[in-house]
Structure formats: structure tokens, C-alpha cells
Design a protein around this motif. Structure first.
Motif, mmCIF file in Angstrom:
data_model
loop_
_atom_site.group_PDB
_atom_site.id
_atom_site.type_symbol
_atom_site.label_atom_id
_atom_site.label_comp_id
_atom_site.label_asym_id
_atom_site.label_seq_id
_atom_site.Cartn_x
_atom_site.Cartn_y
_atom_site.Cartn_z
ATOM 1 N N ARG A 60 0.879 -1.173 0.000
ATOM 2 C CA ARG A 60 0.000 0.000 0.000
ATOM 3 C C ARG A 60 0.915 1.221 0.000
ATOM 4 O O ARG A 60 1.823 1.320 0.827
ATOM 5 N N VAL A 61 0.685 2.122 -0.934
ATOM 6 C CA VAL A 61 1.585 3.258 -1.107
ATOM 7 C C VAL A 61 0.823 4.585 -1.143
ATOM 8 O O VAL A 61 -0.361 4.630 -1.468
ATOM 9 N N THR A 62 1.559 5.637 -0.818
ATOM 10 C CA THR A 62 1.026 6.978 -1.040
ATOM 11 C C THR A 62 1.472 7.490 -2.400
ATOM 12 O O THR A 62 0.850 8.385 -2.966
ATOM 13 N N GLN A 63 2.569 6.908 -2.915
ATOM 14 C CA GLN A 63 2.997 7.179 -4.287
ATOM 15 C C GLN A 63 4.004 6.122 -4.707
ATOM 16 O O GLN A 63 4.681 5.519 -3.873
ATOM 17 N N ALA A 64 4.071 5.884 -6.016
ATOM 18 C CA ALA A 64 5.025 4.938 -6.585
ATOM 19 C C ALA A 64 5.281 5.328 -8.032
ATOM 20 O O ALA A 64 4.415 5.887 -8.703
ATOM 21 N N GLU A 65 6.500 5.018 -8.477
ATOM 22 C CA GLU A 65 6.871 5.378 -9.845
ATOM 23 C C GLU A 65 7.889 4.373 -10.369
ATOM 24 O O GLU A 65 8.726 3.863 -9.629
ATOM 25 N N ARG A 106 -1.992 7.372 -4.322
ATOM 26 C CA ARG A 106 -2.527 6.378 -3.384
ATOM 27 C C ARG A 106 -2.971 5.102 -4.088
ATOM 28 O O ARG A 106 -3.684 5.156 -5.087
ATOM 29 N N GLY A 107 -2.530 3.980 -3.559
ATOM 30 C CA GLY A 107 -2.938 2.703 -4.146
ATOM 31 C C GLY A 107 -1.995 1.583 -3.797
ATOM 32 O O GLY A 107 -1.444 1.535 -2.701
ATOM 33 N N PHE A 108 -1.802 0.669 -4.772
ATOM 34 C CA PHE A 108 -0.941 -0.495 -4.606
ATOM 35 C C PHE A 108 0.220 -0.453 -5.577
ATOM 36 O O PHE A 108 0.037 -0.209 -6.776
#
Length: 148
Positions: A7-12, A25-27
Motif C-alpha cells: 500500500r503506497v502513497t505514491q510509486a513510480e 494512493r494505491g498499490f
């Protein structure tokens, strides 16, 4: 199939310093595909991930699915999730699906998630990727379709 779900607040994900997928927000999902995986594994995993209740509701309890939380997914294929480290120091990846099997299953996995109305960003299969994320919680869950 084996998925590491954070579970993340941001990812790239970047390839050659260029962003190819980015979410808030998401996975963040790292997806490993086994040589014996098939359509049933995809369907099972998509159902489990889409219904996984790990987002907080108004009372602060982990009670909402990604659909209910209106989250997004960053999906990255990760053959190294099937590393066999039993012998020696160099991992073997013989159980990971070959690209001709893995690519269609990876694409189907992402397509089924999108079909549920979830925004899905992806990396590039087989590319050398740089992945960054902020794990929220932290919440990290591993699902293996062979354990169902």
C-alpha cells in the motif's frame, strides 16, 4: 503467480531516467509468474487484490478495498520472485515463466484490473527499471496463487 502488494502513497517506475508509470494512493504490485500459471491464477489473483481490505475507512480501520478507496495500481513484472536459492549463492530462475507465457498473463492481469475500473500503470516487461515508492503503513502483503 506470486504478488508482493504494498500500500503506497505514491510509486513510480522509470526506464533510462524516464517515468513510464506513476501513481499516488494505491498499490505497488510486483508480480512474478510461474511456469505453470494460467488463466485461473490470473482470475484468482485479480479477485483477491481487488477485494483486499487494507485501506482505512472513516473510523481509521483497514476496511476498504482499492476499489472503494479509489486507489490506483502500479504493476511491475518481477521474475525474480521465483528465485531458487537452495543451492549455492547464485539464484536460479528456472521456475519463472518464459516470456512467451509470462507476457500474455501479465497483460491479462493488468487488463482484468483495468476492467474493474481501477487505474493501472505499468512498467515494461523485461526492461531494467528503477522503482521508487513510499510504503504507507507500512502495509506489505504477499499472495501466492499456489497457496489457495
Amino acid at each position: 503467480m506470486r504478488a508482493v502488494i504494498q500500500r503506497v502513497t505514491q510509486a513510480e517506475v522509470k526506464i533510462n531516467q524516464k517515468s513510464v508509470g506513476k501513481i499516488n494512493r494505491g498499490f505497488m504490485i510486483l508480480l512474478g509468474i510461474h511456469e505453470s500459471d494460467n488463466l485461473d491464477d490470473v482470475t484468482y489473483l485479480v479477485r483477491k487484490i481487488s477485494k483486499l481490505r487494507v485501506f482505512e475507512d472513516n473510523a481509521g480501520k483497514m476496511n476498504l478495498s482499492i476499489e472503494e478507496a479509489k486507489g490506483s495500481i502500479l504493476s511491475v513484472s518481477q521474475f525474480t520472485l521465483y528465485a531458487d536459492t537452495k543451492k549455492g549463492n547464485r539464484p536460479s530462475f528456472t521456475e519463472a515463466a518464459r516470456p512467451e507465457v509470462a507476457i500474455p498473463l501479465y497483460e491479462l492481469f493488468n487488463k482484468q484490473l483495468k476492467g474493474l475500473g481501477i487505474l493501472v500503470e505499468t512498467g515494461e516487461f523485461g526492461a531494467d527499471m528503477a522503482v521508487s515508492l513510499i510504503n504507507d503503513g507500512p502495509v506489505t502483503i504477499i499472495i501466492d496463487t499456489k497457496d489457495k
